[in-house]
Scaffold this active site. Sequence first.
Site, PDB file in Angstrom:
ATOM      1  N   ASP A  54       0.779  -1.247   0.000  1.00 13.74           N
ATOM      2  CA  ASP A  54       0.000   0.000   0.000  1.00 13.74           C
ATOM      3  C   ASP A  54       0.811   1.298   0.000  1.00 13.74           C
ATOM      4  OD1 ASP A  54      -1.946  -1.938   0.220  1.00 13.74           O
ATOM      5  OD2 ASP A  54      -2.952  -1.056   1.948  1.00 13.74           O
ATOM      6  N   LYS A  59      -6.862  -4.806  -2.723  1.00 12.06           N
ATOM      7  CA  LYS A  59      -7.550  -5.243  -1.502  1.00 12.06           C
ATOM      8  C   LYS A  59      -8.681  -4.283  -1.147  1.00 12.06           C
ATOM      9  CE  LYS A  59      -3.824  -4.270   1.151  1.00 12.06           C
ATOM     10  NZ  LYS A  59      -4.691  -3.296   1.741  1.00 12.06           N
ATOM     11  N   CYS A 115      -2.267  -2.588   7.514  1.00 11.89           N
ATOM     12  CA  CYS A 115      -2.115  -3.566   6.437  1.00 11.89           C
ATOM     13  C   CYS A 115      -0.789  -4.314   6.477  1.00 11.89           C
ATOM     14  CB  CYS A 115      -2.329  -2.884   5.091  1.00 11.89           C
ATOM     15  SG  CYS A 115      -4.048  -2.358   4.903  1.00 11.89           S
TER      16      CYS A 115
END
Length: 191
Positions: free
Chosen positions: A13, A95, A134
């Site tokens: 991310d 995601k 995450c």
Amino acid sequence: MDLRNSDALIVVDVQNDFLPGGALGVPGGDRVVDPINRVMPLFGYVVGTRDWHPREHPHFQEHGGVWPFHCLQDTPGAQFGPGLNAGAFHHVVSKGTDPASHGYDAFEANDLAARLRSRGISRVFVCGLATDYCVRATALASSAEGFETVLLTDAIAAVNVNPEDEDRALGEMRAAGIAFAKTSDLRPAAA
Ligand code: VGL
């Protein structure tokens, strides 16, 4: 730490909305970009993940969740950060597309574990954003999937909604048997 041909790197991310100035900017998040760029070429298989939410998602305050809108599909905030060599990714996992899950964990509801196994990967290195969400969820899932898992501690940064969140996340990862290393400690695999 000597790398092996059976290692993979997961870059979690590193997207505009998680970088300083973004909708959910992680303090110091931009510091992960250079070390990540430096180590990607040492890995034969590099996976990039991205948060990729529909606007109608229970993750968001507008819909009963805790977060401001971020990483909405096909918006500039969801693009990989400037300077990140996303061209080095062999595979991208999107995601948080399913409203039924937050999408913190890159292994959830997709073929990532099978993909890694089919390439003979036995050890997974994790870096990126954010340590307490995450990165944590992805590293714990990697370990639970049976991959030896290593956290690259100089290539992560935390949101710290509560100031102790980063330390708690690091403690949980350590307790799960995840090893910690620095990007500068990584040496290329023997050819
Ligand atoms: C994340 C907060 C909210 C992350 C995602 O990518 O770590 N953090 N959604």
